[in-house]
Design an enzyme around this catalytic site. Sequence first.
Site, short mmCIF file in Angstrom:
data_model
loop_
_atom_site.label_atom_id
_atom_site.label_comp_id
_atom_site.label_asym_id
_atom_site.label_seq_id
_atom_site.Cartn_x
_atom_site.Cartn_y
_atom_site.Cartn_z
N ARG A 190 2.94 -10.52 6.05
CA ARG A 190 4.40 -10.40 6.16
C ARG A 190 4.87 -9.95 7.54
NH1 ARG A 190 6.58 -9.46 0.86
NH2 ARG A 190 8.59 -9.48 1.88
N HIS A 226 -3.83 -14.59 9.57
CA HIS A 226 -2.84 -13.59 9.97
C HIS A 226 -3.48 -12.33 10.57
CE1 HIS A 226 -0.08 -16.11 7.75
NE2 HIS A 226 -0.85 -15.99 6.69
N PRO A 286 0.82 -1.22 0.00
CA PRO A 286 0.00 0.00 0.00
C PRO A 286 0.85 1.27 0.00
CG PRO A 286 -0.27 -1.25 2.06
CD PRO A 286 0.71 -2.00 1.22
N GLU A 287 0.56 2.15 -0.93
CA GLU A 287 1.20 3.47 -0.96
C GLU A 287 0.12 4.50 -0.61
OE1 GLU A 287 3.55 4.16 -4.52
OE2 GLU A 287 4.10 2.05 -4.62
#
Length: 278
Positions: free
Chosen positions: A112, A93, A2-3
């Site tokens: 991650r 997660h 995500p930016e």
Amino acid sequence: MPELPEVETIRRVLEPQLKGKLIRQVRLSRPEIISAPTAEEFCRRAEGERICSLGRRGKFLQIELHSGAEIVLHLRMSGCLLLAPKEYPLAKHTHAIFELEEGEELRFSDVRRFGRLWLLAPGQEDCTGRQKLGLEPFDPQLTPEYLQQIWGKKKRPIKDCMLDQQAVAGIGNIYSDEILFRAGIRPDCLGCNLEEEQRQRLAQMIPQTLAYFIEKNAISPQEYLDGGGRDYRNTPFLQVYGHSAQPCPRCGSLLERKVIAGRSSVFCPACQNFLGGS
Ligand SMILES: [Zn+2]
């Protein structure tokens, strides 16, 4: 990853739904995602707080609380924030669950595990890294003069300069490629070799490109939930990123890929002909 446009999308989708909600309880399955204070203290302080608003600075999300405290989040590579009814299937997660009123939960998941959360008390010194960020891309102070000041002496490729969050906040690998394509600048052009015309184009294209992709990413709360918070609707509008060896959408030349400062860059060798310094 995500930016800024994706983080802004999350903010726009979730803010109206979160505003005014009480945090009843916080459950953590991975306490290490809490950077500060301790995980225990984080939960204790967040519980009983009411959410005022959702803000954003660069790629950081900020949950502003009634007491003046704030929960700051950085999604990093794969973090994801979802608001779901408590019976909604739990994503794998999921590391943090904020139980809200009316059977809703705000869930933070991260495959991650690089994403981080902080809770800052009112007036507490910022320890999130946000304080080092450069200008927001939509700040009117982002002028050609500012770009000259920050990049004018840099002997680093402009692609690398644009990823530096201390200059302009929120731009990552995807949107730096898109911005440079629109500005007609090769990603390996050195910052110090930009000329006035290129700085003007960048000062214009940085906010314009990001605003365009935020708009293309617009999504309803239900669609956002159904897509698990990962349905990036602006992907089909990317012109160069991810299109290496395909024809340039403007001139038809084959797009090239080059590794610059350890990051892959895709550009059109014909349209992006400004390299400077000749
Ligand atoms: Zn082209």
